[in-house]
Design a protein around this motif. Structure first.
Motif, PDB file in Angstrom:
ATOM      1  N   ALA A  55       0.835  -1.205   0.000  1.00  0.00           N
ATOM      2  CA  ALA A  55       0.000   0.000   0.000  1.00  0.00           C
ATOM      3  C   ALA A  55       0.867   1.251   0.000  1.00  0.00           C
ATOM      4  O   ALA A  55       0.576   2.221  -0.716  1.00  0.00           O
ATOM      5  CB  ALA A  55      -0.937  -0.003   1.216  1.00  0.00           C
ATOM      6  N   GLU A  56       1.959   1.222   0.753  1.00  0.00           N
ATOM      7  CA  GLU A  56       2.868   2.376   0.784  1.00  0.00           C
ATOM      8  C   GLU A  56       3.510   2.592  -0.584  1.00  0.00           C
ATOM      9  O   GLU A  56       3.555   3.722  -1.083  1.00  0.00           O
ATOM     10  CB  GLU A  56       3.943   2.172   1.869  1.00  0.00           C
ATOM     11  CG  GLU A  56       4.781   3.399   2.150  1.00  0.00           C
ATOM     12  CD  GLU A  56       5.953   3.578   1.206  1.00  0.00           C
ATOM     13  OE1 GLU A  56       6.306   4.725   0.906  1.00  0.00           O
ATOM     14  OE2 GLU A  56       6.505   2.570   0.733  1.00  0.00           O
ATOM     15  N   VAL A  57       3.992   1.520  -1.203  1.00  0.00           N
ATOM     16  CA  VAL A  57       4.609   1.644  -2.534  1.00  0.00           C
ATOM     17  C   VAL A  57       3.581   2.166  -3.527  1.00  0.00           C
ATOM     18  O   VAL A  57       3.849   3.089  -4.305  1.00  0.00           O
ATOM     19  CB  VAL A  57       5.199   0.291  -3.010  1.00  0.00           C
ATOM     20  CG1 VAL A  57       5.580   0.340  -4.478  1.00  0.00           C
ATOM     21  CG2 VAL A  57       6.402  -0.090  -2.159  1.00  0.00           C
ATOM     22  N   SER A  58       2.399   1.603  -3.496  1.00  0.00           N
ATOM     23  CA  SER A  58       1.362   1.976  -4.457  1.00  0.00           C
ATOM     24  C   SER A  58       0.875   3.412  -4.259  1.00  0.00           C
ATOM     25  O   SER A  58       0.911   4.223  -5.177  1.00  0.00           O
ATOM     26  CB  SER A  58       0.188   1.007  -4.343  1.00  0.00           C
ATOM     27  OG  SER A  58      -0.849   1.367  -5.213  1.00  0.00           O
ATOM     28  N   MET A  59       0.431   3.721  -3.053  1.00  0.00           N
ATOM     29  CA  MET A  59      -0.207   5.020  -2.813  1.00  0.00           C
ATOM     30  C   MET A  59       0.782   6.164  -2.616  1.00  0.00           C
ATOM     31  O   MET A  59       0.517   7.283  -3.049  1.00  0.00           O
ATOM     32  CB  MET A  59      -1.149   4.922  -1.619  1.00  0.00           C
ATOM     33  CG  MET A  59      -2.335   4.004  -1.918  1.00  0.00           C
ATOM     34  SD  MET A  59      -3.621   4.013  -0.652  1.00  0.00           S
ATOM     35  CE  MET A  59      -2.808   3.197   0.702  1.00  0.00           C
TER      36      MET A  59
END
Length: 159
Positions: A121-125
């Motif tokens: 989620a951190e990488v994506s968002m």
């Protein structure tokens, strides 16, 4: 002088090195049916010509705590500046282990390896969606690996 064509001995060398890049030259020569000096010369020619781009250890991602593999389709605004910016940004994200330019509805396919879904989620968002020009991101996650190989299918040549 760099190699422009491959013969059967070259293909046997490439095949053996794909299976085990740590072979000694003596063991490699024995496996491919050459004496050590010509074998070493051929390996060096294959390296210089770019057929062999490097040597690497294949690591067990799970033992390293990397439990999630995601494939991410990315659509960007189509212009040269946005494309260059996206490529540059992706190069700086270590969790993106592969990036392919695609045909079809999406522009890129990324392979992302992270410890868990929170890290994904951190990488994506926080990183992928923050790259200027990114219009859409769609993710799929690996549930099980049926086949994963680093070996390329080499042409068959008679011995």
């Amino acid at each position: 002088m760099s190699k422009t064509t491959l013969d059967a001995a070259d293909l046997r060398i490439l095949d053996a090195l794909q299976r085990s890049g740590r072979l000694s030259n003596v063991d490699l020569a024995d496996q491919v049916g050459l004496s050590p000096s010509p074998c070493l010369r051929r390996v060096r020619e294959l390296e210089e010509a770019g057929y062999i781009q490097g040597y690497a250890a294949i690591l067990d991602r799970r033992k390293l705590g990397l439990g999630v593999v995601g494939f991410v389709e990315v659509k960007i605004n189509q212009n040269a500046e946005g494309d260059a910016r996206f490529r540059e940004a992706v190069e700086k994200i270590p969790e993106v282990v592969s990036c392919f330019v695609m045909t079809g509805t999406m522009d890129y396919l990324l392979q992302v390896v992270v410890p868990d879904l929170d890290a994904y989620a951190e990488v994506s968002m926080q990183r992928l969606l923050q790259i200027p020009g990114v219009v859409d991101v769609r993710s799929s996650f690996v549930l099980d690996v049926v086949k994963h190989s680093t070996s390329l299918p080499l042409p068959k040549m008679p011995r």
